[in-house]
Design an enzyme around this catalytic site. Structure first.
Site, PDB file in Angstrom:
ATOM      1  N   ARG A  13       0.842  -1.202   0.000  1.00 35.03           N
ATOM      2  CA  ARG A  13       0.000   0.000   0.000  1.00 35.03           C
ATOM      3  C   ARG A  13       0.872   1.245   0.000  1.00 35.03           C
ATOM      4  NH1 ARG A  13       2.131   2.490   3.507  1.00 35.03           N
ATOM      5  NH2 ARG A  13       1.993   2.181   5.768  1.00 35.03           N
ATOM      6  N   GLU A  64       8.449   0.497   4.781  1.00 37.22           N
ATOM      7  CA  GLU A  64       8.243  -0.387   5.925  1.00 37.22           C
ATOM      8  C   GLU A  64       7.811  -1.763   5.440  1.00 37.22           C
ATOM      9  OE1 GLU A  64       6.146   0.035  10.208  1.00 37.22           O
ATOM     10  OE2 GLU A  64       4.742  -0.020   8.533  1.00 37.22           O
ATOM     11  N   ARG A  99       3.356  -5.825   3.411  1.00 33.72           N
ATOM     12  CA  ARG A  99       3.056  -6.806   4.450  1.00 33.72           C
ATOM     13  C   ARG A  99       3.238  -8.199   3.875  1.00 33.72           C
ATOM     14  NH1 ARG A  99      -2.569  -5.974   6.300  1.00 33.72           N
ATOM     15  NH2 ARG A  99      -1.643  -4.077   7.159  1.00 33.72           N
TER      16      ARG A  99
END
Length: 255
Positions: free
Chosen positions: A57, A153, A91
């Site tokens: 995202r 991240e 993720r």
């Protein structure tokens, strides 16, 4: 009163913000390609896929500005890059806890990736029960006129951890309970659910290890299987000449 800006200035700013966001999008593309390669190689070498699925995202410009305001940074691209490290997020969901650390080490071992920070919420869960491994990674991105080191991240967790985190997210945001006191009973049940998810992960890990041990004990490869390799679901027979070279090399070592 709304400020009227020249058309050229608006176009220039639009191009700058688009290019800025594209830089993070390219970083995500780069990481997803690397993950696909790791998965395919791991599947070939170990006949096992440690990754269930991935999800990426990009924060919206509005979300970026809101976070920048909270952090007290000035409105500029250098300030955004300095204050906000999770504009791009990836993720990775794994089957087992051990897979999380395998994937983490594989990423750390890639020489052109720079791990800036690691937070292990598996060994040290948050008070509410949240578990996951967080990495801040600098990824090389090659633009048309320069190379950029883009920070993103990476969160690595199990299916159970991801299911729990998704449920907590829905409670706090979908039902808008983040702006009021969450009932103590609900918080306690969330914590109990986190403990249950952790216990499930540990049980599945034990079963996984036991199955792998049984698999290794029973592993017997036929001559036909040894003489073939499989790549991308295609079988290739090893040439007899190559097998003779291997055999001759072994004979020389025996002498």
């Amino acid at each position: 009163m709304m400020i009227q800006l020249p058309i050229n200035q608006i176009k220039q700013f639009k191009n700058e913000i688009t290019r800025f966001m594209m830089m993070y999008k390219f970083a995500l593309d780069e990481m997803e390609t690397r993950i696909e390669i790791l998965v395919e190689e791991f599947q070939f070498l170990h006949e096992y896929n440690p990754i269930e699925h991935t999800k990426s995202r990009l924060k919206s410009p509005e979300s970026i500005l809101n976070k920048l305001y909270r952090k007290g940074g000035d409105i500029s691209f250098p300030s955004i890059r300095n204050h906000i490290k999770d504009i791009a997020g990836l993720r990775i969901t794994c089957s087992f806890i051990s897979d999380i650390y395998v994937i983490s080490e594989l990423l750390k071992n890639q020489s052109d990736l720079n791990v800036l920070e690691e937070k292990d919420y598996i060994k040290n869960p948050k008070p509410n029960g949240y578990q996951s491994l967080h990495l801040l990674i600098e990824v090389p991105v090659f633009m048309s006129d320069r190379q950029e080191r883009v920070c993103m991240e990476v969160q690595i967790r199990t299916i159970a951890m991801d299911f729990w985190a998704s449920l907590e997210h829905k409670i706090y945001y979908k039902y808008n309970l983040s702006k009021q006191t969450v009932p103590a009973r609900l918080l306690e049940e969330l914590k109990e659910a986190a403990n249950a998810a952790s216990a499930l992960d540990k049980q599945m890990e034990r079963l996984h290890k036991e199955i792998e041990e049984i698999k290794e004990e029973q592993a017997e490869m036929s001559d036909e299987a040894l003489n073939r390799i499989i790549i991308n679901n295609q079988q290739f027979a090893l040439p007899k000449g190559l097998l003779e070279l291997i055999d001759n090399g072994n004979n020389k070592l025996d002498k």
